[in-house]
Design an enzyme around this catalytic site. Structure first.
Site, mmCIF file in Angstrom:
data_model
loop_
_atom_site.group_PDB
_atom_site.id
_atom_site.type_symbol
_atom_site.label_atom_id
_atom_site.label_comp_id
_atom_site.label_asym_id
_atom_site.label_seq_id
_atom_site.Cartn_x
_atom_site.Cartn_y
_atom_site.Cartn_z
ATOM 1 N N HIS A 1 7.171 47.204 79.555
ATOM 2 C CA HIS A 1 6.966 48.414 78.765
ATOM 3 C C HIS A 1 6.085 49.380 79.538
ATOM 4 O O HIS A 1 5.085 48.983 80.127
ATOM 5 C CB HIS A 1 6.296 48.080 77.429
ATOM 6 C CG HIS A 1 6.055 49.300 76.606
ATOM 7 N ND1 HIS A 1 7.050 49.866 75.829
ATOM 8 C CD2 HIS A 1 4.971 50.098 76.500
ATOM 9 C CE1 HIS A 1 6.563 50.952 75.261
ATOM 10 N NE2 HIS A 1 5.307 51.109 75.638
ATOM 11 N N ASP B 1 5.143 51.235 61.849
ATOM 12 C CA ASP B 1 4.653 51.993 63.007
ATOM 13 C C ASP B 1 5.330 53.357 63.065
ATOM 14 O O ASP B 1 4.694 54.365 63.362
ATOM 15 C CB ASP B 1 4.907 51.220 64.308
ATOM 16 C CG ASP B 1 4.626 52.108 65.516
ATOM 17 O OD1 ASP B 1 3.458 52.476 65.689
ATOM 18 O OD2 ASP B 1 5.574 52.465 66.241
ATOM 19 N N ARG C 1 0.350 60.216 62.683
ATOM 20 C CA ARG C 1 -0.663 60.407 63.745
ATOM 21 C C ARG C 1 -0.347 61.639 64.573
ATOM 22 O O ARG C 1 -1.234 62.389 64.979
ATOM 23 C CB ARG C 1 -0.698 59.167 64.651
ATOM 24 C CG ARG C 1 -1.386 57.975 64.016
ATOM 25 C CD ARG C 1 -1.064 56.705 64.781
ATOM 26 N NE ARG C 1 -1.478 56.783 66.169
ATOM 27 C CZ ARG C 1 -0.874 56.131 67.172
ATOM 28 N NH1 ARG C 1 0.143 55.339 66.949
ATOM 29 N NH2 ARG C 1 -1.309 56.271 68.401
ATOM 30 N N SER D 1 0.429 50.127 68.093
ATOM 31 C CA SER D 1 1.750 50.752 67.951
ATOM 32 C C SER D 1 2.718 50.193 68.998
ATOM 33 O O SER D 1 3.831 49.756 68.675
ATOM 34 C CB SER D 1 1.578 52.275 68.106
ATOM 35 O OG SER D 1 2.801 52.899 68.334
ATOM 36 N N LYS E 1 5.932 46.857 68.384
ATOM 37 C CA LYS E 1 7.362 46.928 68.706
ATOM 38 C C LYS E 1 7.741 45.852 69.731
ATOM 39 O O LYS E 1 8.811 45.264 69.662
ATOM 40 C CB LYS E 1 7.700 48.325 69.231
ATOM 41 C CG LYS E 1 7.663 49.355 68.106
ATOM 42 C CD LYS E 1 7.770 50.778 68.585
ATOM 43 C CE LYS E 1 6.543 51.250 69.272
ATOM 44 N NZ LYS E 1 6.182 52.633 69.174
HETATM 45 N N1 URA Z 1 3.781 54.891 72.533
HETATM 46 C C1 URA Z 1 3.873 54.280 71.321
HETATM 47 O O1 URA Z 1 4.864 53.625 71.019
HETATM 48 N N2 URA Z 1 2.853 54.434 70.452
HETATM 49 C C2 URA Z 1 1.736 55.130 70.742
HETATM 50 O O2 URA Z 1 0.851 55.209 69.916
HETATM 51 C C3 URA Z 1 1.653 55.762 71.998
HETATM 52 C C4 URA Z 1 2.702 55.618 72.883
#
Ligand code: URA
Length: 433
Positions: free
Chosen positions: A82, A161, A168, A183, A187
């Protein structure tokens, strides 16, 4: 328990219990707690922070708010990577076939681009016919048979999220490290991989602007992953200038293919070695990170990584000949050279501004609903420490003259030139293992 009590607790800087976090996240996801109360709580978190336990609890509640992918029917250690988001980052397009060519399963869910950062799914969709959705059954079968499948995130992956992130975004509460870490990791954990390599970007084009905060974020995410029983490590890498030379969806596919042919830009190639060697090590396919790097080198040099990319494109419905003929990809109508004055060498390139220039061209999304133009983008002709080749710093690929004009102005603002050659910037700052 009431939402107001929980807001007050965080406002006073106290620790939230697991029950508090569960109550807030499930109440908000079900629509029982209004945006204005969650906004107040998020702002209190920004000022008073959350500790590791609270951050872990938040991650797991968000991960469990939707589907938790069960990849147990896939043989072997499932690896994922990621990136925390950057400009010109086409690493997944290169790494996924490299890892699969080393016989390690890659079962990956990727995102779309938002704002100045691009997304793997958009890039893949610039290959005509390429499908980024498939049934769970096909996903698992493809990985078992071909060692590779990359799909878009399903609507029910960590829905809490999704809702919180959207809030946010409009309440100035994106840049808190616990909120970012939870966050991203919610995932990743819901996506089911056993081993995860994180690329935490640091610099002008990234969420984290300095090495200290990027390192903190990396530690936080590694800690969350380990508590969740996953193997995780992180690399903190430079995003002070775009990665590679090409930015924009189909342009990035070209550069990724060049890299699989062993002819890619140095920084992108090095990053693929850094992340790929760690993926192979975490997957127990390599005895050490050094041996992992040897494996990456071997599959690039013997053509197996490129052949795996062609197989991957074909099984997901795309035209495998794209590796031989880039004209198969969407091509922009106009090209404009960007000529700059003010020095012979590149001193700095503002990555975020280059990302914004691509956004102006229509190559990125301002909102989740925006439709994007896959053909447009920017090719940098020189990067930091390189000379400008008679002032030619970039070429803009555009579908409209008006947008191109604005993008050219933005690219000019992004570059700082100098008469003195700068050192080549470091790509890898640190690793958290
Ligand atoms: N990428 C995400 O998935 N969440 C965040 O808060 C920042 C970057």
């Amino acid at each position: 328990m009431s939402t107001v009590d929980i807001i007050l607790k965080k406002k006073r800087g106290e620790e939230l219990s697991s029950e508090d976090i569960n109550y807030i996240v499930s109440g908000y996801t079900k629509g029982e707690i209004p945006d204005y109360q969650i906004s107040a709580l998020l702002m209190a978190v920004c000022f008073n922070k959350m500790n590791e336990r609270e951050t872990y609890d938040l991650t797991m509640v968000m991960a469990r708010s939707g589907d938790m992918l069960d990849l147990s029917r896939i043989n072997g250690v499932k690896t994922d990577k990621h990136s925390s988001g950057g400009v010109g980052d086409k690493t997944t397009l290169v790494l996924a076939p490299i890892i699969a060519a080393c016989s390690v399963p890659v079962a990956k869910m990727s995102g779309r681009g938002l704002g100045h950062t691009g997304g793997t799914i958009d890039k893949l969709e610039s290959i005509p016919g390429f499908r980024t959705t498939m049934s769970d059954e096909d996903f698992i079968n493809n990985v078992n048979k071909h060692k590779i499948a990359v799909v878009g995130q399903t609507a029910n992956l960590a829905p809490a999220d999704k809702k919180l992130y959207a809030l946010r975004d409009v309440t100035g509460t994106v840049d808190n490290q616990s909120l970012i870490a939870s966050s991203i990791m919610s995932k990743k954990i819901a996506s089911g991989a056993d081993a995860i390599v994180l690329d935490v970007k640091c610099g002008s084009g990234a969420f984290m602007k300095d090495i200290e905060s990027a390192t903190n974020l990396a530690h936080m995410m590694v800690d969350i992953g380990k508590r969740a029983g996953r193997k995780v490590c992180a690399a903190i890498t430079n995003m002070d200038q775009p990665l590679g030379y090409k930015i924009g969806n189909s342009l990035e596919v070209e550069e990724a293919i060049d890299t699989l042919k062993g002819k890619g830009p140095k920084d992108l190639t090095v990053l693929c070695y850094v992340l790929g060697s760690r993926m192979l090590y975490l997957a127990n396919a390599a005895e050490s990170i050094e041996k992992g790097a040897d494996m990456v080198k071997e599959v690039i040099e013997n053509g197996k990584a490129l052949a795996k990319f062609e197989e991957f494109v074909e099984i997901q419905g795309g035209n495998r000949n794209v590796t031989k003929d880039y004209s198969i990809l969407p091509t922009a109508k106009y090209t404009y050279d960007v000529i700059a004055q003010g020095g012979k060498f590149v001193k700095k390139i503002d990555a975020e501004m280059i990302g914004k220039a691509v956004l102006i061209l229509g190559g990125g999304r301002l909102t989740k609903e925006s439709k994007i133009d896959l053909s447009v983008g920017i090719e940098l002709k020189c990067k930091v420490s390189e000379s400008t080749k008679d002032g030619h710093i970039a070429t803009v690929y555009s579908s409209s003259e008006e947008k191109a004009k604005k993008a050219v102005e933005t690219v000019l603002k992004a570059y700082t030139l100098s008469d003195e050659r700068q050192p080549v910037p470091k790509l890898l700052y640190a690793c958290v293992d």
